[in-house]
Each structure stands twice: as structure tokens, then as C-alpha cells.
Motif scaffolding. Structure first.
Motif, PDB file in Angstrom:
ATOM      1  N   GLN A 116      68.459  43.201  13.666  1.00 33.20           N
ATOM      2  CA  GLN A 116      68.165  43.609  12.284  1.00 33.20           C
ATOM      3  C   GLN A 116      69.396  43.345  11.410  1.00 33.20           C
ATOM      4  O   GLN A 116      69.285  42.926  10.260  1.00 33.20           O
ATOM      5  N   SER A 117      70.567  43.572  11.991  1.00 28.08           N
ATOM      6  CA  SER A 117      71.793  43.485  11.202  1.00 28.08           C
ATOM      7  C   SER A 117      72.403  42.083  11.169  1.00 28.08           C
ATOM      8  O   SER A 117      73.173  41.771  10.265  1.00 28.08           O
ATOM      9  N   LEU A 118      72.071  41.249  12.167  1.00 32.52           N
ATOM     10  CA  LEU A 118      72.663  39.899  12.185  1.00 32.52           C
ATOM     11  C   LEU A 118      71.684  38.827  11.749  1.00 32.52           C
ATOM     12  O   LEU A 118      72.068  37.815  11.171  1.00 32.52           O
ATOM     13  N   LEU A 119      70.396  39.038  12.055  1.00 33.83           N
ATOM     14  CA  LEU A 119      69.432  37.947  11.907  1.00 33.83           C
ATOM     15  C   LEU A 119      68.209  38.378  11.103  1.00 33.83           C
ATOM     16  O   LEU A 119      67.095  37.898  11.345  1.00 33.83           O
ATOM     17  N   ALA A 120      68.439  39.275  10.152  1.00 29.28           N
ATOM     18  CA  ALA A 120      67.363  39.738   9.273  1.00 29.28           C
ATOM     19  C   ALA A 120      66.121  40.172  10.080  1.00 29.28           C
ATOM     20  O   ALA A 120      64.986  39.934   9.677  1.00 29.28           O
ATOM     21  N   THR A 121      66.356  40.762  11.248  1.00 32.60           N
ATOM     22  CA  THR A 121      65.286  41.391  12.059  1.00 32.60           C
ATOM     23  C   THR A 121      64.292  40.385  12.639  1.00 32.60           C
ATOM     24  O   THR A 121      63.187  40.758  13.017  1.00 32.60           O
ATOM     25  N   ARG A 122      64.690  39.116  12.726  1.00 32.88           N
ATOM     26  CA  ARG A 122      63.677  38.115  13.048  1.00 32.88           C
ATOM     27  C   ARG A 122      63.455  37.839  14.537  1.00 32.88           C
ATOM     28  O   ARG A 122      62.629  36.994  14.868  1.00 32.88           O
ATOM     29  N   VAL A 123      64.173  38.487  15.441  1.00 31.63           N
ATOM     30  CA  VAL A 123      63.991  38.112  16.853  1.00 31.63           C
ATOM     31  C   VAL A 123      62.584  38.474  17.328  1.00 31.63           C
ATOM     32  O   VAL A 123      62.090  39.580  17.107  1.00 31.63           O
ATOM     33  N   ARG A 124      61.944  37.480  17.944  1.00 31.79           N
ATOM     34  CA  ARG A 124      60.533  37.615  18.318  1.00 31.79           C
ATOM     35  C   ARG A 124      60.381  38.295  19.684  1.00 31.79           C
ATOM     36  O   ARG A 124      61.272  38.217  20.528  1.00 31.79           O
ATOM     37  N   THR A 125      59.226  38.906  19.868  1.00 35.29           N
ATOM     38  CA  THR A 125      58.953  39.609  21.125  1.00 35.29           C
ATOM     39  C   THR A 125      59.175  38.706  22.336  1.00 35.29           C
ATOM     40  O   THR A 125      59.726  39.115  23.346  1.00 35.29           O
ATOM     41  N   LYS A 126      58.714  37.464  22.220  1.00 33.57           N
ATOM     42  CA  LYS A 126      58.818  36.534  23.346  1.00 33.57           C
ATOM     43  C   LYS A 126      60.260  36.444  23.868  1.00 33.57           C
ATOM     44  O   LYS A 126      60.495  36.455  25.073  1.00 33.57           O
ATOM     45  N   ASP A 127      61.207  36.375  22.951  1.00 36.39           N
ATOM     46  CA  ASP A 127      62.601  36.229  23.364  1.00 36.39           C
ATOM     47  C   ASP A 127      63.153  37.519  23.976  1.00 36.39           C
ATOM     48  O   ASP A 127      64.180  37.488  24.659  1.00 36.39           O
ATOM     49  N   MET A 128      62.512  38.634  23.676  1.00 38.46           N
ATOM     50  CA  MET A 128      62.924  39.901  24.310  1.00 38.46           C
ATOM     51  C   MET A 128      62.278  40.030  25.685  1.00 38.46           C
ATOM     52  O   MET A 128      62.909  40.444  26.655  1.00 38.46           O
ATOM     53  N   LEU A 129      61.008  39.637  25.760  1.00 35.20           N
ATOM     54  CA  LEU A 129      60.280  39.794  27.029  1.00 35.20           C
ATOM     55  C   LEU A 129      60.920  38.988  28.147  1.00 35.20           C
ATOM     56  O   LEU A 129      60.964  39.421  29.288  1.00 35.20           O
ATOM     57  N   PHE A 159      56.538  38.876   8.887  1.00 33.02           N
ATOM     58  CA  PHE A 159      57.130  37.541   9.047  1.00 33.02           C
ATOM     59  C   PHE A 159      56.865  36.910  10.417  1.00 33.02           C
ATOM     60  O   PHE A 159      56.820  35.693  10.527  1.00 33.02           O
ATOM     61  N   LEU A 160      56.769  37.743  11.445  1.00 35.81           N
ATOM     62  CA  LEU A 160      56.614  37.163  12.784  1.00 35.81           C
ATOM     63  C   LEU A 160      55.149  37.082  13.181  1.00 35.81           C
ATOM     64  O   LEU A 160      54.807  36.469  14.187  1.00 35.81           O
ATOM     65  N   LYS A 161      54.306  37.721  12.389  1.00 29.21           N
ATOM     66  CA  LYS A 161      52.854  37.700  12.622  1.00 29.21           C
ATOM     67  C   LYS A 161      52.510  38.180  14.021  1.00 29.21           C
ATOM     68  O   LYS A 161      51.658  37.623  14.709  1.00 29.21           O
ATOM     69  N   GLU A 162      53.239  39.191  14.458  1.00 29.96           N
ATOM     70  CA  GLU A 162      52.936  39.776  15.753  1.00 29.96           C
ATOM     71  C   GLU A 162      52.859  41.291  15.613  1.00 29.96           C
ATOM     72  O   GLU A 162      53.379  41.859  14.648  1.00 29.96           O
ATOM     73  N   SER A 163      52.214  41.918  16.589  1.00 25.03           N
ATOM     74  CA  SER A 163      52.039  43.366  16.492  1.00 25.03           C
ATOM     75  C   SER A 163      53.227  44.080  17.126  1.00 25.03           C
ATOM     76  O   SER A 163      53.567  43.822  18.289  1.00 25.03           O
ATOM     77  N   PRO A 164      53.847  45.009  16.383  1.00 25.56           N
ATOM     78  CA  PRO A 164      54.951  45.762  16.986  1.00 25.56           C
ATOM     79  C   PRO A 164      54.476  46.600  18.168  1.00 25.56           C
ATOM     80  O   PRO A 164      55.243  46.877  19.082  1.00 25.56           O
ATOM     81  N   TRP A 165      53.204  46.980  18.157  1.00 22.16           N
ATOM     82  CA  TRP A 165      52.662  47.787  19.267  1.00 22.16           C
ATOM     83  C   TRP A 165      52.590  46.937  20.532  1.00 22.16           C
ATOM     84  O   TRP A 165      52.887  47.414  21.618  1.00 22.16           O
ATOM     85  N   ASP A 166      52.193  45.682  20.383  1.00 20.86           N
ATOM     86  CA  ASP A 166      52.183  44.810  21.566  1.00 20.86           C
ATOM     87  C   ASP A 166      53.595  44.659  22.108  1.00 20.86           C
ATOM     88  O   ASP A 166      53.808  44.622  23.317  1.00 20.86           O
ATOM     89  N   ARG A 167      54.562  44.573  21.204  1.00 22.01           N
ATOM     90  CA  ARG A 167      55.961  44.456  21.655  1.00 22.01           C
ATOM     91  C   ARG A 167      56.326  45.663  22.521  1.00 22.01           C
ATOM     92  O   ARG A 167      56.870  45.520  23.612  1.00 22.01           O
ATOM     93  N   LEU A 168      56.013  46.833  22.010  1.00 26.73           N
ATOM     94  CA  LEU A 168      56.352  48.061  22.735  1.00 26.73           C
ATOM     95  C   LEU A 168      55.669  48.096  24.106  1.00 26.73           C
ATOM     96  O   LEU A 168      56.305  48.351  25.137  1.00 26.73           O
ATOM     97  N   ILE A 169      54.378  47.806  24.118  1.00 31.37           N
ATOM     98  CA  ILE A 169      53.612  47.900  25.365  1.00 31.37           C
ATOM     99  C   ILE A 169      54.112  46.870  26.384  1.00 31.37           C
ATOM    100  O   ILE A 169      54.301  47.169  27.566  1.00 31.37           O
ATOM    101  N   GLN A 170      54.370  45.666  25.906  1.00 32.36           N
ATOM    102  CA  GLN A 170      54.798  44.610  26.836  1.00 32.36           C
ATOM    103  C   GLN A 170      56.211  44.870  27.371  1.00 32.36           C
ATOM    104  O   GLN A 170      56.491  44.653  28.542  1.00 32.36           O
ATOM    105  N   LEU A 171      57.088  45.345  26.497  1.00 39.32           N
ATOM    106  CA  LEU A 171      58.448  45.639  26.973  1.00 39.32           C
ATOM    107  C   LEU A 171      58.428  46.794  27.968  1.00 39.32           C
ATOM    108  O   LEU A 171      59.137  46.788  28.966  1.00 39.32           O
ATOM    109  N   ARG A 172      57.601  47.786  27.656  1.00 38.47           N
ATOM    110  CA  ARG A 172      57.500  48.942  28.551  1.00 38.47           C
ATOM    111  C   ARG A 172      57.097  48.496  29.951  1.00 38.47           C
ATOM    112  O   ARG A 172      57.621  48.975  30.953  1.00 38.47           O
ATOM    113  N   ALA A 173      56.159  47.554  29.995  1.00 38.27           N
ATOM    114  CA  ALA A 173      55.698  47.075  31.303  1.00 38.27           C
ATOM    115  C   ALA A 173      56.828  46.360  32.046  1.00 38.27           C
ATOM    116  O   ALA A 173      56.941  46.450  33.259  1.00 38.27           O
ATOM    117  N   LYS A 174      57.672  45.655  31.314  1.00 38.76           N
ATOM    118  CA  LYS A 174      58.746  44.889  31.971  1.00 38.76           C
ATOM    119  C   LYS A 174      59.941  45.780  32.339  1.00 38.76           C
ATOM    120  O   LYS A 174      60.676  45.460  33.252  1.00 38.76           O
TER     121      LYS A 174
END
Ligand code: 3PY
Ligand code: ZN
Length: 631
Positions: A116-129, A159-174
Motif C-alpha cells: 500500500q505504501s510503496l506500490l499504491a496497493t496494487r499487488v495482486r492476489t496471485k503474487d501473494m498466493l 483497480f485489480l478487478k478481484e474480490s478481496p474476499w477471495d484473497r482472504l479465503i485463498q490465503l487462509r487455505a495456503k
């Protein structure tokens, strides 16, 4: 589809049919429209090629490295972590663990505040997963991962056209073994304005159900009354409440008396009485100087006896020193980011602080090689996000003058650029300083920081000075956020509003003097469900409804986008942000076992209506998509 329906029909399978079977079972003729994901993917790519909505361009000089996440051991179960303590022994178990341990605990902010502070919050879920499982296996000694909330919620949709809820659920699983932490703006939830209490409560309940364990709750005016409903709801759901005090000013400067040590210990006491499990110190701009950190943390621990969690930003370059001082003063947990995502407007460097504590009584047992591997991974990932970098090259003590929060800095510069004002970036920072003074030296954190930023931009863009507000105020159309601030819609700032300015901005309208959440009517979830169903012809889940309650327009746009272009999480970050070059080929795994090979061939000239044809090969077959050229 018809045959499939017939042979799988319950009556057919039971042999219970005759010649009237088809006529008497109308459901056989109701076909779900097949989602043509390939066509949607081509449409997305074609629109990127013609209209380039993210505005990101590659050039020959920019070489993006390939990304190979470090491997996780195959078939090895994830080791236990703090989440297991919460599951087994509850909130008190986690608090006892922190209190009794000699560990210098870290919260890793890489997945939230760092980008959020370096890249205007743009990191996508895929790169976190792609790295989350590695965290679970090798960094299970983390206190928590801050991976949700703040600006990530609306940026995901917008901007990323993805659901923050999917991010949470998918990260939780990993990463099922590490506590997940989010930033909650109290009555403003993950938005920029006060919401009705039933929205905030429902949001917290759903966040708990989907995987959040720790809620860092703050109010932009440190107004405890506005934080209490959120603290209560978190506790009701059996999760950890970390009410945070926003830090501004300078307790070591005798001339800055508004936010004194007594002021902060007073708030800490109120938060302890409100039932917080941990006290957060939220130094969103990185203003808490190292020696001040020592004084403040000691005083708060003495006052409350609660664990203290310190959050800061390294805009000044002093944050690692502040972190070390904080541990020395008894801070229990410190926020930091992995090396390649740390520093400047982001958090201090976790790898370096952990190394600096080697040999000390309170030290870190985190695996240093694993931290380095994660840092190497993000070093490569970060390069894909270069259009969102702030351009800041070195830390600067100027932050002690303008006090711009780290999370706002990189967004503000993108905004300034978009307005064509980049040559006046110094003026904007100077104006930010002046506007803050004029507003009564307020705490600047979302959403109050947006008020200061919006007014500063408004004045610079219109070539106005702060004095002009008093001279021409009645003719000026102030930004919405400024009007809303003076109306009291964000709450009551400590020390009150500057009265004269308030009258000028409100032009006779009467401000509130109570908590806005008290006046706002409950959000009608049933009516919203009906409204969305009427609009889009399907049912919406509770998490979708809460997103609609928080961000109605953004959420509707996202739903429309998804029905037109499909789910963009199938795209790698390269093809998501940047238009494909001619002859470039990508592989898309659109579902388990189904891969598309897409090659971009050519683009036609626009026709009389401005429509262009974009030519592809899809798994070797020619395809074209017509797109309106909006450029
Ligand atoms: C946010 O509210 O998003 C912040 O990060 C504030 O510092
Ligand atoms: Zn922050």
C-alpha cells in the motif's frame, strides 16, 4: 446440454419417465448460458491492447525477470504457528504466549501496508498466493501476517478487478497456521466515510468467518467512542482486538503541546477500559522518533499492562532505530516488511531488525535464509509493479514537516501525476503542511489524511493559497471530503474544528456534534439483495452484499466487469497490467486441466465508429475481438 440434462435427471435415472417426460419437465429446457471464458479472456486482452486501462507500458529497456517462488517441501504438513494457539487456547492463550516469550515478535506487513505504501496497493492476489505456502512452512514463527484491510479492499475491486474476499479465503487455505491481521478504520470499516453500525458489525463477523484473527482498529481522531462498537464486535466473535492509537506530532518537542505524552497515555487507558486485548501504536507517517518511541512505549506499558504492538513507516530512515528502541522499551510485537518490500514509505526491514537482535536476550528465531528467500521473491515481483512506484529514492527527514502517512504518499504522487501536476509535487507537499496547520493540526490518517490531501491538491490545482480560502471561500466549491470533515461526518477531531474555516466551508449548514454512526440508519441488506438480483439476475452472497454496502458503485462496476471479461486472476501480472506485444504468446490456466494458448497477432485500423479488430490465435485457431478505441 439438453442430453446431459435428460440423462442426469432424477426421474430419468429412476426409470420414472414416459413420452410426456420432456413436456412435463420444463426445467430440462432451461439452459445455463455457458460461460465462454476463452472469449472473455480475449476481450480482456484486446481491451488492454487498445485502451490500456492501467496506463502501464513496457519498453525495450525494461526487462521483467521470471518469477520462481521458492519450493515448499512436498507432502510435509505445515508446522504449528500462532493461529494454532488461538484455535486451541483462545485469545488469552495468544496474549499469554506473547507475554511469556523472549521472542522479539514480528508482524509481516508485506501483503498489506508495505505494498500500500510503496506500490499504491496494487499487488495482486496471485503474487501473494505463490509465496503464501512458503510462509506457512518456513516463517511460522511470525506473530501475524498483516494481509488485509486498509486500502487493499477497495483497490482490489476498483483497480485489480478481484474480490478481496477471495484473497482472504485463498490465503487462509495456503497459510492456515499463522494469525492473519487486518487494518480496520473503526466506524469507517475499510472505507473513507462512516457506515451504519450494522454494516461495521456484519463486516467484522464475515471477516472473522473467512479467516481474520486480529483486528487493528483505529479511529482517525483517536476518538474511542467511535472505536468501541468495533472492539465489542471483534470480542463477540472470539478474535483479537488490537485497538490502536494514531501517533502524530512529536512528544519530544516542547513546542508541540497538542499531542503530549499525557494525551497518548490517556487514550491508552481508555482503550484498555474499552476491552482491547493489545494496544497498537499506529505511527502511520513514521513520526515517532527512536527516543520518543522508548518513552511512549514504556509509559503505555506502565499505564495499561497490556501487550504493545508497534507499527511505523521508514520515510525518515529512522524506523529501524525506532523498532530497536521499541523492543528495548518492552514492545511485544513490531511490524516490519521483508527487505525488498521495506524502507522508505513502507515498514522497517524485518530481515535487518532480526539480525540486529542476534545475541540479545529478546531476539528473533525466524529463519533468516527463509526471510531472504521471500525477499528475493518479492524483489522480482516488485519489478512488475514499477508504474506504481513513488519515485522516492532516499529517505527524508522532510516527513517530520509534512507528516504525510506512508500509505498516502505513494497514492498521492500517482494522483498528482494523473492531474498533470507532477512539476508541482514539492508545492503539494508544502501545501499539505500548510493545510494541516489551518485545519487545526489534525491527526492525519485515512480518512482525515485524504481531507488534507484533497484540500492541498484543490488549492495547488487552482493556484490558490491558504489565505485565499478566507478571501474567496464563499465562491469556492470545496472537495466533498473537506465538506464532510467539517460536517462532522468523520467524527470529532481532538481539540475541535477551526470555527471560522468550518463556517466558510459549510456555507451555513449545521455540523454534527455526535458520533455519525448513531444517526445513520441501518443498512437494509434484504433490500440490497433484491436490488442486486433485479440488476444482475442472480443471487448475491453475504460477502458480496457487504461489499455493496461499503462501496456500491465500485462493487457494481466490478460485477459488470467480471461478467464482461471474466475473472482476471487467471492472468499473470505481466499480461494483466501490460498490453501484449505483437507475436507475444501467453498460456492461461483457466481451470484445472484446461490451458489456453493465446498469441496476439495484429490490430486493424479503427472503422468509422472507432471500432478496431484485435487478432489472436487461440490454441492455434484464428480469433478476433472487436473493441471500441477509447484512446
Ligand atoms: C489505511 O487506513 O489504509 C492506512 O494504512 C492508514 O495508515
Ligand atoms: Zn501503516
Amino acid at each position: 446440454q439438453f442430453l446431459e440434462k435428460v440423462i442426469s435427471h432424477e426421474k430419468f435415472l429412476n426409470g420414472n419417465f414416459n413420452t410426456t417426460f420432456v413436456d412435463s419437465n420444463k426445467d430440462l429446457c432451461v439452459f445455463k448460458q455457458r460461460q465462454d471464458r476463452a472469449t472473455k479472456a480475449l476481450k480482456f486482452l484486446a481491451n488492454n491492447i487498445i485502451n490500456n486501462p492501467s496506463g502501464s507500458r513496457l519498453s525495450k529497456e525494461i526487462i521483467l525477470p521470471s518469477i520462481n517462488p521458492p519450493v515448499v517441501p512436498y507432502g510435509v504438513p505445515v508446522p504449528a504457528g500462532t493461529k494454532d494457539i488461538l484455535n486451541r487456547r483462545g485469545v488469552q492463550g495468544v496474549i499469554d504466549h506473547v507475554r511469556r516469550s523472549n521472542e522479539a515478535f514480528f508482524t509481516d506487513t508485506t501483503f498489506r501496508d508495505a505494498h500500500q505504501s510503496l506500490l499504491a496497493t496494487r499487488v495482486r492476489t496471485k503474487d501473494m498466493l505463490d509465496i503464501a505456502e512458503y510462509y506457512a512452512h518456513h516463517l511460522n514463527g511470525l506473530f501475524s501476517m498483516e494481509m488485509w484491510g486498509g486500502a487493499t479492499y477497495d483497490v482490489a475491486y476498483r483497480f485489480l478487478k478481484e474480490s478481496p474476499w477471495d484473497r482472504l479465503i485463498q490465503l487462509r487455505a495456503k497459510a492456515p497456521n499463522i494469525l492473519f491481521q487486518m487494518l480496520l478504520r473503526a466506524s469507517n470499516a475499510v472505507g473513507y466515510t462512516n457506515y451504519p453500525d450494522n454494516v461495521v458489525r456484519q463486516f467484522i463477523k464475515l471477516a472473522c468467518e473467512n479467516g481474520i484473527d486480529i483486528f487493528r482498529i483505529f479511529d482517525c481522531f483517536n476518538w474511542v467512542e467511535q472505536m468501541t462498537p468495533a472492539i465489542e464486535e471483534v470480542k463477540k466473535n472470539g478474535r483479537i482486538a488490537e485497538a490502536a492509537i494514531c501517533y502524530t506530532g512529536d512528544i519530544t518537542d516542547p513546542k508541540r503541546t497538542k499531542y503530549s505524552l499525557n494525551y497518548y497515555t490517556g487514550i491508552a487507558k481508555e482503550l484498555a477500559e474499552a476491552g482491547t486485548d493489545i494496544i497498537g501504536i499506529k505511527d502511520m507517517a513514521g513520526l515517532l522518533k527512536p527516543y520518543a518511541a522508548k518513552t511512549l512505549i514504556k509509559a503505555i506499558k506502565e499505564e495499561t499492562g497490556l501487550p504493545v504492538h508497534f507499527h511505523t513507516h521508514n520515510t525518515s530512515g529512522n524506523a529501524e532505530a525506532a523498532a530497536l528502541m521499541a523492543f528495548e522499551a518492552g514492545a511485544d510485537i513490531i511490524d516490519a516488511a521483508v527487505s525488498s518490500m521495506s524502507g522508505l514509505t513502507s515498514q522497517p526491514n524485518m530481515n535487518s531488525i532480526a539480525a540486529a537482535l542476534d545475541g540479545q536476550d529478546k531476539h528473533s528465531t525466524l529463519d533468516k535464509k527463509a526471510m531472504q528467500n521471500v525477499s528475493d521473491y518479492f524483489d522480482r515481483v516488485r519489478r512488475y509493479y514499477f508504474p506504481f512506484e513513488s519515485g522516492m529514492k532516499a529517505s527524508s527527514a522532510e516527513v517530520y514537516m509534512h507528516e504525510i502517512p506512508g500509505g498516502q504518499y505513494s497514492n498521492l504522487i500517482v494522483q498528482v501525476e494523473a492531474m498533470g501536476l507532477i512539476d508541482r509535487w514539492e508545492d503539494v507537499r508544502q501545501m499539505y503542511t500548510e493545510v494541516n496547520k489551518e485545519l487545526g493540526d489534525i491527526i492525519k490518517v485515512t480518512p482525515s489524511s485524504k481531507v488534507v490531501g484533497d484540500l492541498a491538491l484543490f488549492l495547488v490545482r487552482n493556484n490558490l493559497t491558504v489565505d485565499d480560502i478566507y478571501i474567496k471561500g464563499d465562491t469556492l466549491n470545496f472537495p466533498d471530503s473537506v465538506v464532510s470533515f467539517f460536517k462532522g461526518m468523520l467524527g470529532q477531531p481532538y481539540g475541535g474544528f477551526p470555527k471560522r474555516l468550518q463556517e466558510i466551508v459549510l456555507k451555513g449548514e449545521k455540523p454534527l456534534d455526535c458520533r455519525p454512526g448513531e444517526l445513520l440508519e441501518d443498512f437494509d441488506f434484504e433490500a440490497a439483495a433484491k436490488e442486486l438480483k433485479d440488476m444482475f439476475g442472480r443471487d448475491f452472497s453475504p460477502t458480496e452484499l457487504i461489499s455493496y454496502a461499503l462501496y456500491p458503485a465500485v462493487f457494481k462496476d466490478y460485477v459488470k466487469f467480471n461478467s464482461e471479461y471474466g475473472d482476471p486472476s487467471v492472468f499473470c501480472t505481466r499480461s494483466f497490467f501490460y498490453p501484449l506485444e505483437k507475436e507475444e504468446e501467453i498460456e492461461l490456466d483457466i481451470e484445472e486441466g484446461k490451458t489456453l494458448i493465446i498469441r496476439h497477432m495484429n490490430v486493424s485500423e479503427p472503422d468509422a465508429k472507432g471500432m478496431r479488430k484485435v487478432y489472436f490465435e487461440l490454441n492455434g485457431q484464428p480469433r478476433s475481438v472487436t473493441v471500441k478505441d477509447e484512446t
